[in-house]
Design a protein around this motif. Structure first.
Motif, PDB file in Angstrom:
ATOM      1  N   TRP A 453      26.736  25.989   3.887  1.00  9.60           N
ATOM      2  CA  TRP A 453      27.849  26.838   4.338  1.00  9.60           C
ATOM      3  C   TRP A 453      28.091  26.699   5.841  1.00  9.60           C
ATOM      4  O   TRP A 453      27.161  26.456   6.612  1.00  9.60           O
ATOM      5  CB  TRP A 453      27.530  28.309   4.072  1.00  9.60           C
ATOM      6  CG  TRP A 453      27.397  28.700   2.631  1.00  9.60           C
ATOM      7  CD1 TRP A 453      26.290  28.560   1.844  1.00  9.60           C
ATOM      8  CD2 TRP A 453      28.401  29.308   1.816  1.00  9.60           C
ATOM      9  NE1 TRP A 453      26.539  29.051   0.584  1.00  9.60           N
ATOM     10  CE2 TRP A 453      27.826  29.524   0.545  1.00  9.60           C
ATOM     11  CE3 TRP A 453      29.723  29.713   2.034  1.00  9.60           C
ATOM     12  CZ2 TRP A 453      28.527  30.112  -0.507  1.00  9.60           C
ATOM     13  CZ3 TRP A 453      30.428  30.302   0.992  1.00  9.60           C
ATOM     14  CH2 TRP A 453      29.831  30.500  -0.267  1.00  9.60           C
ATOM     15  N   TYR A 469      27.058  30.753  10.346  1.00  7.81           N
ATOM     16  CA  TYR A 469      26.667  31.197   9.010  1.00  7.81           C
ATOM     17  C   TYR A 469      25.276  31.809   8.980  1.00  7.81           C
ATOM     18  O   TYR A 469      25.038  32.812   8.293  1.00  7.81           O
ATOM     19  CB  TYR A 469      26.748  30.041   8.007  1.00  7.81           C
ATOM     20  CG  TYR A 469      26.425  30.486   6.606  1.00  7.81           C
ATOM     21  CD1 TYR A 469      27.356  31.190   5.849  1.00  7.81           C
ATOM     22  CD2 TYR A 469      25.172  30.245   6.045  1.00  7.81           C
ATOM     23  CE1 TYR A 469      27.060  31.639   4.573  1.00  7.81           C
ATOM     24  CE2 TYR A 469      24.861  30.682   4.759  1.00  7.81           C
ATOM     25  CZ  TYR A 469      25.820  31.377   4.032  1.00  7.81           C
ATOM     26  OH  TYR A 469      25.519  31.823   2.769  1.00  7.81           O
ATOM     27  N   ASN A 470      24.344  31.241   9.726  1.00  9.81           N
ATOM     28  CA  ASN A 470      22.964  31.745   9.686  1.00  9.81           C
ATOM     29  C   ASN A 470      22.638  32.745  10.791  1.00  9.81           C
ATOM     30  O   ASN A 470      21.479  33.118  10.976  1.00  9.81           O
ATOM     31  CB  ASN A 470      21.985  30.567   9.738  1.00  9.81           C
ATOM     32  CG  ASN A 470      22.042  29.735   8.469  1.00  9.81           C
ATOM     33  OD1 ASN A 470      22.028  30.286   7.364  1.00  9.81           O
ATOM     34  ND2 ASN A 470      22.175  28.426   8.618  1.00  9.81           N
ATOM     35  N   ASP A 471      23.653  33.168  11.527  1.00 12.80           N
ATOM     36  CA  ASP A 471      23.445  34.140  12.606  1.00 12.80           C
ATOM     37  C   ASP A 471      23.271  35.543  11.990  1.00 12.80           C
ATOM     38  O   ASP A 471      24.191  36.060  11.358  1.00 12.80           O
ATOM     39  CB  ASP A 471      24.666  34.097  13.531  1.00 12.80           C
ATOM     40  CG  ASP A 471      24.536  35.060  14.695  1.00 12.80           C
ATOM     41  OD1 ASP A 471      23.638  35.935  14.668  1.00 12.80           O
ATOM     42  OD2 ASP A 471      25.357  34.951  15.623  1.00 12.80           O
ATOM     43  N   PRO A 472      22.073  36.174  12.159  1.00  7.83           N
ATOM     44  CA  PRO A 472      21.828  37.490  11.536  1.00  7.83           C
ATOM     45  C   PRO A 472      22.875  38.527  11.930  1.00  7.83           C
ATOM     46  O   PRO A 472      23.230  39.400  11.126  1.00  7.83           O
ATOM     47  CB  PRO A 472      20.449  37.891  12.077  1.00  7.83           C
ATOM     48  CG  PRO A 472      19.819  36.624  12.536  1.00  7.83           C
ATOM     49  CD  PRO A 472      20.922  35.693  12.937  1.00  7.83           C
ATOM     50  N   GLN A 474      25.924  38.160  12.097  1.00  8.18           N
ATOM     51  CA  GLN A 474      27.187  37.919  11.384  1.00  8.18           C
ATOM     52  C   GLN A 474      27.074  38.202   9.878  1.00  8.18           C
ATOM     53  O   GLN A 474      27.991  37.880   9.117  1.00  8.18           O
ATOM     54  CB  GLN A 474      27.629  36.466  11.588  1.00  8.18           C
ATOM     55  CG  GLN A 474      27.860  36.079  13.029  1.00  8.18           C
ATOM     56  CD  GLN A 474      29.058  36.793  13.631  1.00  8.18           C
ATOM     57  OE1 GLN A 474      30.048  37.070  12.944  1.00  8.18           O
ATOM     58  NE2 GLN A 474      28.986  37.115  14.915  1.00  8.18           N
ATOM     59  N   LYS A 475      25.961  38.786   9.467  1.00  9.64           N
ATOM     60  CA  LYS A 475      25.695  38.951   8.040  1.00  9.64           C
ATOM     61  C   LYS A 475      26.813  39.699   7.302  1.00  9.64           C
ATOM     62  O   LYS A 475      27.263  39.283   6.233  1.00  9.64           O
ATOM     63  CB  LYS A 475      24.367  39.716   7.858  1.00  9.64           C
ATOM     64  CG  LYS A 475      23.528  39.176   6.750  1.00  9.64           C
ATOM     65  CD  LYS A 475      22.158  39.810   6.717  1.00  9.64           C
ATOM     66  CE  LYS A 475      21.600  39.625   5.307  1.00  9.64           C
ATOM     67  NZ  LYS A 475      20.298  40.229   5.141  1.00  9.64           N
ATOM     68  N   ALA A 476      27.289  40.772   7.931  1.00 10.77           N
ATOM     69  CA  ALA A 476      28.336  41.579   7.279  1.00 10.77           C
ATOM     70  C   ALA A 476      29.654  40.797   7.215  1.00 10.77           C
ATOM     71  O   ALA A 476      30.377  40.858   6.209  1.00 10.77           O
ATOM     72  CB  ALA A 476      28.533  42.886   8.047  1.00 10.77           C
ATOM     73  N   VAL A 478      29.989  37.505   7.087  1.00  7.44           N
ATOM     74  CA  VAL A 478      29.828  36.477   6.056  1.00  7.44           C
ATOM     75  C   VAL A 478      29.994  37.096   4.663  1.00  7.44           C
ATOM     76  O   VAL A 478      30.679  36.521   3.801  1.00  7.44           O
ATOM     77  CB  VAL A 478      28.451  35.780   6.191  1.00  7.44           C
ATOM     78  CG1 VAL A 478      28.145  34.942   4.954  1.00  7.44           C
ATOM     79  CG2 VAL A 478      28.409  34.910   7.449  1.00  7.44           C
ATOM     80  N   ALA A 479      29.417  38.260   4.455  1.00  5.85           N
ATOM     81  CA  ALA A 479      29.506  38.912   3.139  1.00  5.85           C
ATOM     82  C   ALA A 479      30.966  39.240   2.809  1.00  5.85           C
ATOM     83  O   ALA A 479      31.418  39.016   1.676  1.00  5.85           O
ATOM     84  CB  ALA A 479      28.655  40.176   3.126  1.00  5.85           C
ATOM     85  N   ARG A 480      31.696  39.746   3.777  1.00  7.28           N
ATOM     86  CA  ARG A 480      33.118  40.056   3.556  1.00  7.28           C
ATOM     87  C   ARG A 480      33.914  38.798   3.236  1.00  7.28           C
ATOM     88  O   ARG A 480      34.751  38.773   2.345  1.00  7.28           O
ATOM     89  CB  ARG A 480      33.718  40.732   4.802  1.00  7.28           C
ATOM     90  CG  ARG A 480      33.547  42.243   4.858  1.00  7.28           C
ATOM     91  CD  ARG A 480      34.593  42.896   5.764  1.00  7.28           C
ATOM     92  NE  ARG A 480      34.627  42.351   7.120  1.00  7.28           N
ATOM     93  CZ  ARG A 480      33.808  42.729   8.118  1.00  7.28           C
ATOM     94  NH1 ARG A 480      32.881  43.652   7.899  1.00  7.28           N
ATOM     95  NH2 ARG A 480      33.924  42.199   9.313  1.00  7.28           N
ATOM     96  N   LYS A 482      32.770  35.994   1.983  1.00  6.63           N
ATOM     97  CA  LYS A 482      32.388  35.484   0.657  1.00  6.63           C
ATOM     98  C   LYS A 482      33.121  36.237  -0.442  1.00  6.63           C
ATOM     99  O   LYS A 482      33.621  35.643  -1.403  1.00  6.63           O
ATOM    100  CB  LYS A 482      30.880  35.610   0.452  1.00  6.63           C
ATOM    101  CG  LYS A 482      30.138  34.340   0.763  1.00  6.63           C
ATOM    102  CD  LYS A 482      28.681  34.388   0.327  1.00  6.63           C
ATOM    103  CE  LYS A 482      27.942  33.292   1.077  1.00  6.63           C
ATOM    104  NZ  LYS A 482      26.504  33.298   0.854  1.00  6.63           N
TER     105      LYS A 482
END
Ligand SMILES: [Ca+2]
Length: 504
Positions: A453, A469-472, A474-476, A478-480, A482
């Motif tokens: 990704w 993509y792997n930046d903690p 940015q987790k939220a 990335v989830a949105r 996806k």
């Protein structure tokens, strides 16, 4: 079911056209002149702020109409974009995910317009494997076509026309316009081959760029840190993958046939060229810089001929009193890497590859010199032509009419995201298949065969150099993204029909 509905719609529009001369007259419905080049990136058009060239004729459309800054191809290669433009549908529904044959029996915007009384024409590069359908007159290049003394195909067969392809396509487009029935509006698709690889300019325009220094893009020496494998593995790199043929190096005179072709297909790691009148051997960095210049000099010279020929068509409309009631569009089937990220060609879902120039002049509606920021996609083109012709947009077209945007309106429910999918893997350039979502601020890309990704913040990082993509943190986000990606995938009815097997 859809086929029946389409047939009824065609029959209905045809009857309306026959029954009411007011509707079928040329005066009230605009003509549509759709000019599309092949691989012409928006950042090689001065109206889009080009740093590398001037395109005064294409700019006339921006000055007199609307410049779309966010118009995108949903599958950034030639044939798929063309099939999408004709049908208003994504590749997985029109059956052209790669370079396979277009089924000409399906509904197209040309057929609808023809049935509604438009005089329809298709001139130039078609590249869909089957003969055009829905056109009163068509003259096309076989496949990719060639730049010099090209062969053309029409309903009567094949013939060679002497000269340079961009000039000839314009000559044929002018013939279509001059010989059209004057009591019907026209819909003309004028499709140039240029500036597609192998970037062969005519002598006049070649001379304009020979020896001229072209500024390098900021990302020419991109090191791909943070990116997935795909960009490292692809074979569309300016420094590594341009062949002697691309670079216009001249083979030794005694080489013939297969040996000559082999020589031309070599990707050279050293070349001997004349610099300031002296023979010099170029390697490494000096060779890289030279390759970029050679590539761009030829590419831009091909563009310059397209620009001149756009001017010929615009002049003819002016001289014949047709400019006012003709919607003129200039676009390209996708964007192109001009050394950006060290690449040439297109395919990837990165900005300069997916962005299509899209300029529209329609004196009755467009305010001169306006810029439209709303996101448009190439499935919108067919619905737009339907709307311009006063026809209802068929329910199975997946795009949306751009006419409100042309009029400067801001529909509250306009799209805020769109779906992309590229299939041709490994294809000509070892480019990995991927799909993704782009919003106004972000992009998420999934290389499904590699399960890798990439995610970009387009506001903070418009050049897409930092994969987050792997930046903690940015987790939220990335989830949105996806969730939006899978929502769109379902909405456009992509069931992975061509994910692992494409039509022959
Ligand atoms: Ca193309």
């Amino acid at each position: 079911m859809g086929g029946m509905k389409n047939r009824l719609l065609i029959a209905w529009t045809f009857l309306v056209a026959l029954a009411s001369p007011v509707v079928s007259g040329a005066a009230d419905r605009p003509n549509i002149l759709y000019i599309m080049s092949d691989d012409h990136a928006a950042h090689a058009i001065s109206a889009y702020g080009s740093r590398v060239n001037q395109t005064p004729n294409i700019d006339r459309l921006a000055k007199g109409g609307v410049r779309f800054d966010n118009c995108f191809a949903v599958n950034s290669i030639c044939s798929p974009s063309r099939a999408t433009i004709l049908t208003g549908k994504y590749s997985h529904l029109n059956g052209v995910p790669t370079f396979n044959r277009f089924d000409g029996s399906q509904p197209t915007v040309a057929k609808y317009l023809q049935a509604a009384g438009y005089y329809t024409g298709m001139i130039g590069k078609w590249h869909l494997g089957s003969d055009p359908t829905g056109f009163d007159k068509w003259t096309i290049l076989p496949g990719q076509g060639v730049y010099f003394d090209p062969q053309f195909i029409d309903a009567d067969g094949r013939r060679v026309i002497k000269g340079y392809v961009t000039d000839i396509i314009t000559d044929l487009a002018l013939d279509f316009l001059k010989n059209r029935p004057k009591d019907r509006p026209f819909f003309l698709m004028c499709h140039h081959k240029a500036p597609h690889r192998s970037w062969e300019p005519d002598e006049k325009h070649r001379a304009m760029f020979a020896g001229k220094h072209i500024p390098e893009p900021a990302t020419l020496r991109d090191d791909y840190v943070t990116r997935t494998d795909a960009i490292r593995e692809c074979r569309q790199k300016v420094f590594d993958d341009l062949t002697r043929n691309d670079l216009k190096l001249v083979p030794p005179a005694d080489l013939k046939g297969q040996a000559r072709n082999q020589w031309l297909n070599v990707k050279p790691t050293e070349v001997e060229v004349a610099v300031d009148g002296k023979q010099q051997k170029l390697t490494r960095e000096a060779l890289n810089a030279w390759k970029y210049q050679r590539y761009m000099q030829d590419y831009l010279a091909c563009v310059q001929s397209v620009d001149d020929n756009v001017g010929r068509l615009l002049d003819w409309l002016d001289q014949n009193g047709l400019s006012k009631n003709t919607v003129v569009i200039y676009t390209s089937d996708q964007g192109f890497f001009l050394g950006d990220h060290g690449l040439y060609d297109k395919r990837f879902m990165y900005e300069v590859s997916i962005r299509m120039p899209f300029l529209v002049r329609w004196p009755d509606a467009t305010k001169p010199g306006t810029v439209q920021e709303a996101m448009a996609i190439n499935p919108d083109f067919a619905p737009t032509f339907m709307d311009l012709a006063g026809l209802p947009v068929p329910a199975d077209m997946q795009g949306r009419s751009l006419v409100p945007l042309l009029k400067g309106e801001h529909p509250a429910d306009w799209r805020t995201s769109w779906y992309y999918r590229y299939y041709h893997d490994p294809g000509d350039h070892n480019t990995r298949a991927h799909y993704g979502v782009r919003t106004a601020t972000h992009k998420l890309i999934y290389f499904w065969k590699k399960d890798q990704w990439e995610m970009y913040d387009l506001v903070k990082d418009p050049d897409e150099l930092h994969n987050l993509y792997n930046d903690p943190a940015q987790k939220a986000v990335v989830a949105r993204l996806k969730a939006e990606l899978y929502r769109l995938k379902k909405e456009v009815k992509d069931d992975d029909q061509f994910a692992y097997t494409q039509p022959p």
